[in-house]
Design an enzyme around this catalytic site. Structure first.
Site, short mmCIF file in Angstrom:
data_model
loop_
_atom_site.label_atom_id
_atom_site.label_comp_id
_atom_site.label_asym_id
_atom_site.label_seq_id
_atom_site.Cartn_x
_atom_site.Cartn_y
_atom_site.Cartn_z
N ARG A 12 0.85 -1.20 0.00
CA ARG A 12 0.00 0.00 0.00
C ARG A 12 0.88 1.24 0.00
O ARG A 12 1.85 1.32 0.75
CB ARG A 12 -0.91 -0.01 1.23
CG ARG A 12 -1.83 -1.22 1.21
CD ARG A 12 -2.86 -1.21 2.31
NE ARG A 12 -3.64 -2.44 2.24
CZ ARG A 12 -4.60 -2.78 3.08
NH1 ARG A 12 -4.92 -1.95 4.09
NH2 ARG A 12 -5.26 -3.90 2.95
N ARG B 214 2.38 0.61 10.36
CA ARG B 214 1.97 1.05 9.03
C ARG B 214 3.14 0.98 8.06
O ARG B 214 3.99 1.85 8.04
CB ARG B 214 1.41 2.47 9.10
CG ARG B 214 0.66 2.93 7.86
CD ARG B 214 0.04 4.31 8.07
NE ARG B 214 -0.93 4.31 9.14
CZ ARG B 214 -2.21 3.94 9.01
NH1 ARG B 214 -2.67 3.60 7.84
NH2 ARG B 214 -3.02 3.94 10.05
N GLU C 263 -6.67 -1.45 14.98
CA GLU C 263 -7.21 -2.36 13.98
C GLU C 263 -6.21 -3.45 13.59
O GLU C 263 -5.06 -3.17 13.26
CB GLU C 263 -7.61 -1.56 12.73
CG GLU C 263 -8.13 -2.46 11.61
CD GLU C 263 -8.43 -1.69 10.33
OE1 GLU C 263 -8.59 -0.46 10.39
OE2 GLU C 263 -8.49 -2.34 9.27
N SER D 25 -10.24 -6.46 9.47
CA SER D 25 -11.45 -5.78 9.02
C SER D 25 -12.23 -6.80 8.21
O SER D 25 -11.70 -7.36 7.26
CB SER D 25 -11.06 -4.58 8.15
OG SER D 25 -12.19 -3.79 7.89
N ARG E 234 0.96 -6.66 12.31
CA ARG E 234 0.34 -6.07 13.50
C ARG E 234 0.16 -7.12 14.60
O ARG E 234 0.19 -6.80 15.78
CB ARG E 234 -0.99 -5.40 13.15
CG ARG E 234 -0.77 -4.13 12.35
CD ARG E 234 -2.03 -3.31 12.19
NE ARG E 234 -1.73 -2.09 11.41
CZ ARG E 234 -2.64 -1.18 11.09
NH1 ARG E 234 -3.90 -1.33 11.46
NH2 ARG E 234 -2.28 -0.11 10.39
#
Length: 432
Positions: A268, A283, A355, A358, A397
């Site tokens: 990403r 991130r 998070e 999802s 994560r």
RNA sequence: GGAGAGAUGGCAGAGUCCGGUUUAAUGCACCUGACUUGAAAUCAGGCGUGGUUUUGCGACCACCGGGGGUUCGAAUCCCUCUCUCUCCGCCA
């Protein structure tokens, strides 16, 4: 993509619903006008085509009979020009319409709470207790530094740039163990079939799941070696290749639900995230994820979302990581989703839930874009399936959560029982 | 990288040289009906996808890998791209 009928027969209601839920403004007047143009042009174009077909046919027949066809040809002389003009006009209008409609987000399920942003998300449940530490805790970066410096961001910068990392030694091993553990759990206990998929995909595939046309700037695009090589992009999630397995396909009803799990890296660009989560592994431009995808009949998708979310939760439970389950409000949901649960894991150094998964039911939104359909037993018309996906889980994560939640005063990190078989039985990573 | 052959409806497979009742033969699969106690077999009929229009029946349009072109008319001719297969070379 929403059903085109919504923009024709229920334009006002659709616009109102999009405004209410997504704060998305649809230009009703423009759409209405375009739609009227489209209708007129399409009717005109098709009748010209019918005329052309008929005349071409009579030319053919006359010729077969050996008759003189010059009169016939003269009478259809200007038909071609008219048709060409009508086609071009129709094409313009349809392209405009399509580009508008392709950019409209999904309409949330009626059970989703209205809200503007993440502050209005609804906590559904919590699992586990954040641990009380009797020493000063470190964040995962410092914990890893104590473990033979196994998480090296300088090396990531050297090799690639900001938001890249090199893992080494027991941290790298732990990272691998986590993805293996997750993939085994889902394939052996939750009924997913394992898939290995391309990490580079074409533009049609990206359109199918909704990354294009609107979110191209979130991706890394790869220029092929030759001038006119196919444009490929790195996948931002395995949802993209997995869901697109059924693009332009028609499944038998008995094949549903289809469940796929894959472990892939995800890429990403994080455009627009400058300055956010700059420290650590939270991130990154590249991270691993075990992704779950489920394709169902429409009437099954809401239950399937609960089940799929449960599968992701199971990973956290087995890893003994405290988390909470959040129902996203309408304003915080992704572009293509009609209902989304986020799973948020406890991050001690931030004293926050973050998070880590999802899970979304996309309804028929993606299926319509990619024409992923199924045929009911006895029915003649194929029907759009529903598509769902969820992280099960984001590996990076999870690594962060593990290092932080299981850190010990002496700098070592204990390993939850479920994971130990994947680390040669080791119960802890030792400092030093 | 070199040479060649291909891409047709859920599948198989004709048609492509020589453009015109081919909106694609035929077979398999599938659906309905008949026969049968039931099934199989047999027989009859149906059976692609998307779209437009219509209250409905229906009518019409597009689609033969993608895109473009020639033509009154293209699965068929031309250009281009992608993909697949075969042989050679190289290679984890």
């Amino acid at each position: 993509m929403l059903d085109a009928k919504l923009f024709r027969s229920e334009l006002e209601q659709t616009a109102a619903r999009l405004k209410q839920t997504r704060n998305y403004s649809l230009d009703v007047a423009q759409l209405d006008q375009l739609e009227q143009q489209r209708k007129a042009l399409q009717v005109r174009t098709e009748s010209l085509q019918a005329e052309r077909n008929a005349s071409a046919k009579s030319v053919g027949q006359a010729k077969a009979r050996g008759e003189d066809i010059s009169d016939l040809l003269a009478s259809v002389n200007d038909l071609g020009d008219q048709l060409e003009a009508a086609k071009a006009e129709l094409n313009d209008v349809q392209e405009t319409l399509h580009s508008i409609i392709a950019g409209v987000p999904n309409i949330p399920d009626s059970g989703v709470p209205l809200g503007a942003d993440e502050n209005e998300n609804q906590e559904i449940s919590r699992w586990g207790q954040p641990r009380q530490f009797d020493f000063v805790i470190k964040d995962h970066v410092d914990v890893a530094q104590g473990l033979q410096n196994g998480m090296n961001f300088d090396q990531g910068v050297k090799l690639a740039g900001a938001r890249f990392v090199v893992l080494q030694g027991q941290i790298a091993r732990l990272h691998r163990a986590l993805s293996q553990f997750m993939l085994d759990l889902h394939t052996e206990q939750h009924g997913y079939s394992e898939a290995y998929v391309p990490y580079l995909v074409n533009q049609d595939t990206l359109f199918g799941t909704g990354q294009l046309p609107k979110f191209g700037e979130d991706l890394f695009h790869v220029q092929g070696a030759t001038e006119n090589a196919t444009a490929l992009s790195l996948i931002p999630t395995a949802e993209v290749p997995l869901t697109n397995l059924w693009r332009d396909e028609i499944a038998d009803e008995a094949q549903l639900p289809l469940q796929y799990a894959a472990h892939t890296p995800c890429f990403r660009s994080e455009a627009g995230s400058h300055g956010r989560d700059t420290r650590g592994l939270i991130r990154q431009h590249q991270f691993d994820k075990v992704e779950l995808v489920c394709l169902t009949r429409p009437e099954d998708s809401m239950n399937a979302l609960e089940t799929l979310t449960g599968h992701a939760e199971r990973v956290l439970q087995l890893l003994e990581l405290p988390y909470r389950k959040v129902l996203l409000c309408t304003g915080d949901m992704g572009f293509g989703s009609c209902k989304t649960y986020d799973l948020e894991v406890w991050i001690p150094s931030q004293e926050k839930y973050r998070e880590i998964s999802s899970c979304s039911n996309m309804g028929d939104f993606q299926a319509r874009r990619m024409q992923a359909r199924f045929r009911r037993k006895g029915a003649n018309k194929p029907e759009l399936m529903h598509t769902l996906n969820g992280s099960g889980l984001a590996v990076g994560r999870t690594l962060v959560a593990l290092l932080e939640n299981f850190q010990q005063a002496d700098g070592s990190v204990s390993i939850p029982a479920a994971l130990q078989p994947y680390l040669a039985g080791k119960a802890q990573l030792s400092a030093g």
